[in-house]
Design an enzyme around this catalytic site. Structure first.
Site, PDB file in Angstrom:
ATOM      1  CG  HIS A 153      11.547   7.013  19.048  1.00 47.84           C
ATOM      2  ND1 HIS A 153      10.559   6.640  18.176  1.00 47.84           N
ATOM      3  CD2 HIS A 153      12.722   6.749  18.422  1.00 47.84           C
ATOM      4  CE1 HIS A 153      11.111   6.168  17.068  1.00 47.84           C
ATOM      5  NE2 HIS A 153      12.410   6.220  17.186  1.00 47.84           N
ATOM      6  CG  MET A 169      16.288   7.685  11.201  1.00 51.06           C
ATOM      7  SD  MET A 169      16.737   6.871   9.665  1.00 51.06           S
ATOM      8  CE  MET A 169      15.722   5.429   9.748  1.00 51.06           C
ATOM      9  CG  ASP A 224      17.364  -0.621  15.284  1.00 51.45           C
ATOM     10  OD1 ASP A 224      17.065  -1.213  14.240  1.00 51.45           O
ATOM     11  OD2 ASP A 224      16.649   0.270  15.787  1.00 51.45           O
TER      12      ASP A 224
HETATM   13  O1  PAF Z   1      18.006   3.887  14.803  1.00 53.58           O
HETATM   14  C1  PAF Z   1      17.750   4.887  14.092  1.00 53.58           C
HETATM   15  O2  PAF Z   1      16.673   5.457  14.155  1.00 53.58           O
HETATM   16  C2  PAF Z   1      18.813   5.367  13.118  1.00 53.58           C
HETATM   17  O3  PAF Z   1      19.531   4.303  12.585  1.00 53.58           O
HETATM   18  C3  PAF Z   1      19.743   6.424  13.722  1.00 53.58           C
HETATM   19  C4  PAF Z   1      20.548   5.866  14.889  1.00 53.58           C
HETATM   20  C5  PAF Z   1      18.932   7.623  14.175  1.00 53.58           C
HETATM   21  C6  PAF Z   1      20.742   6.905  12.666  1.00 53.58           C
HETATM   22  O4  PAF Z   1      20.100   7.458  11.576  1.00 53.58           O
END
Ligand code: PAF
Length: 281
Positions: free
Chosen positions: A37, A30, A150
């Site tokens: 990331h 996002m 997550d």
């Molecule tokens: O983990 C995230 O950043 C979001 O939940 C994802 C997997 C990009 C879905 O919008």
């Protein structure tokens, strides 16, 4: 690095790559990218011919409109992070591109979307499942990379993939932490300097809870951990649970052959932070 905003242009690029027999690694995000990331992009880079990253702040997964409004949007900085990390193409769609019509997909997660995050963020995981499936159908990846911060999201995505018959290989990747232990998150930038100084207490408390398991039951440890946050009233714990790593249901006894996960969500300085730790012996 290529930047696509339209799914048909992305689709033409993906067809070309697939026709050449090259593999695609996908990192859905996002935006507001950080080293967590980057670690996903780098792993995707090592394991695939092409790396595609999506940046889409998915309105469907926000149960709180304020949170959606405040979610950091930093495309220019994100692009400067992605290219050196080894990303080949970025998909940056507008909401209308992802959701031109009413959303009708339905998934069933049984209790997986009712516990922990699901209890406090109703509808959140439906939104995650819808967007991840749509992104998979557009990017057609061979492998997709998700961060273990997550943890519950990974269980939901696995369940969605079973329901859709997806053949994508899901690659869970370790949590990346700041030097003081705070789990990296796009939300960390919203913390005031004072709150940022306090924030490592979350991970310290997860570790402290793990040490208590030698002498206390999971239920007792759960209570002790919640009580420990009273040391810093700036924190408002939402939940702390010690759960089975597959079912995500609270464990009653500690079994070192099947280590549980300790999962937490706390509010600090109006920012909701989550973290988790394997409670292995
Ligand atoms: O983990 C995230 O950043 C979001 O939940 C994802 C997997 C990009 C879905 O919008």
């Amino acid at each position: 690095m290529k930047l696509f905003t339209a799914k048909n242009e992305l689709g033409a690029y993906i067809s070309e790559i697939r026709n050449q027999g090259r593999s695609i690694g996908f990192v859905p995000t996002m935006g507001a990218l950080h080293q967590g990331h980057v670690s996903l992009i780098k792993k995707a880079r090592q394991e695939n011919d092409i790396v595609v990253c999506s940046i889409f702040v998915n309105p469907l997964q926000f149960n709180n409109t304020e949170d959606l409004k405040k979610y950091p949007r930093t495309l220019t900085e994100d692009l400067t992070i992605l290219e050196p990390a080894g990303c080949d193409a970025v998909f940056y769609p507008k909401v209308g591109e992802m959701y031109p019509d009413e959303v009708t997909e339905k998934y069933t997660f049984n209790h997986l979307d009712k516990v922990m995050e699901g209890k406090f963020r109703p509808g959140h995981f439906d939104g995650v499942a819808v967007v991840v499936n749509r992104l998979f159908n557009m990017v057609l990846p061979h492998r997709a990379y998700f961060g273990l911060k997550d943890y519950q999201q990974i269980a939901i995505v696995k369940s969605m993939m079973l329901q859709t018959g997806s053949t994508v290989e899901l690659v869970p990747c370790p949590i990346i932490r700041e030097v003081d232990g705070l789990a990296m998150s796009s939300r960390n930038v919203r913390l005031s300097p004072e709150a940022r100084n306090l924030a490592p207490f979350i991970y310290q408390t997860l570790q402290w809870g793990k040490q208590q398991l030698g002498t206390a039951s999971p239920a007792e440890v759960t209570k002790k951990v919640i009580d420990r946050f009273k040391l810093h009233p700036e924190f408002e714990p939402e939940y702390f649970e010690i759960v089975d790593s597959e079912t995500l249901l609270p464990v009653e006894t500690f079994d070192s052959s099947n280590p549980p996960m300790a999962c937490i969500a706390v509010w600090l300085d109006q920012v909701r932070l989550i973290d988790n730790l394997v409670y292995e012996a």
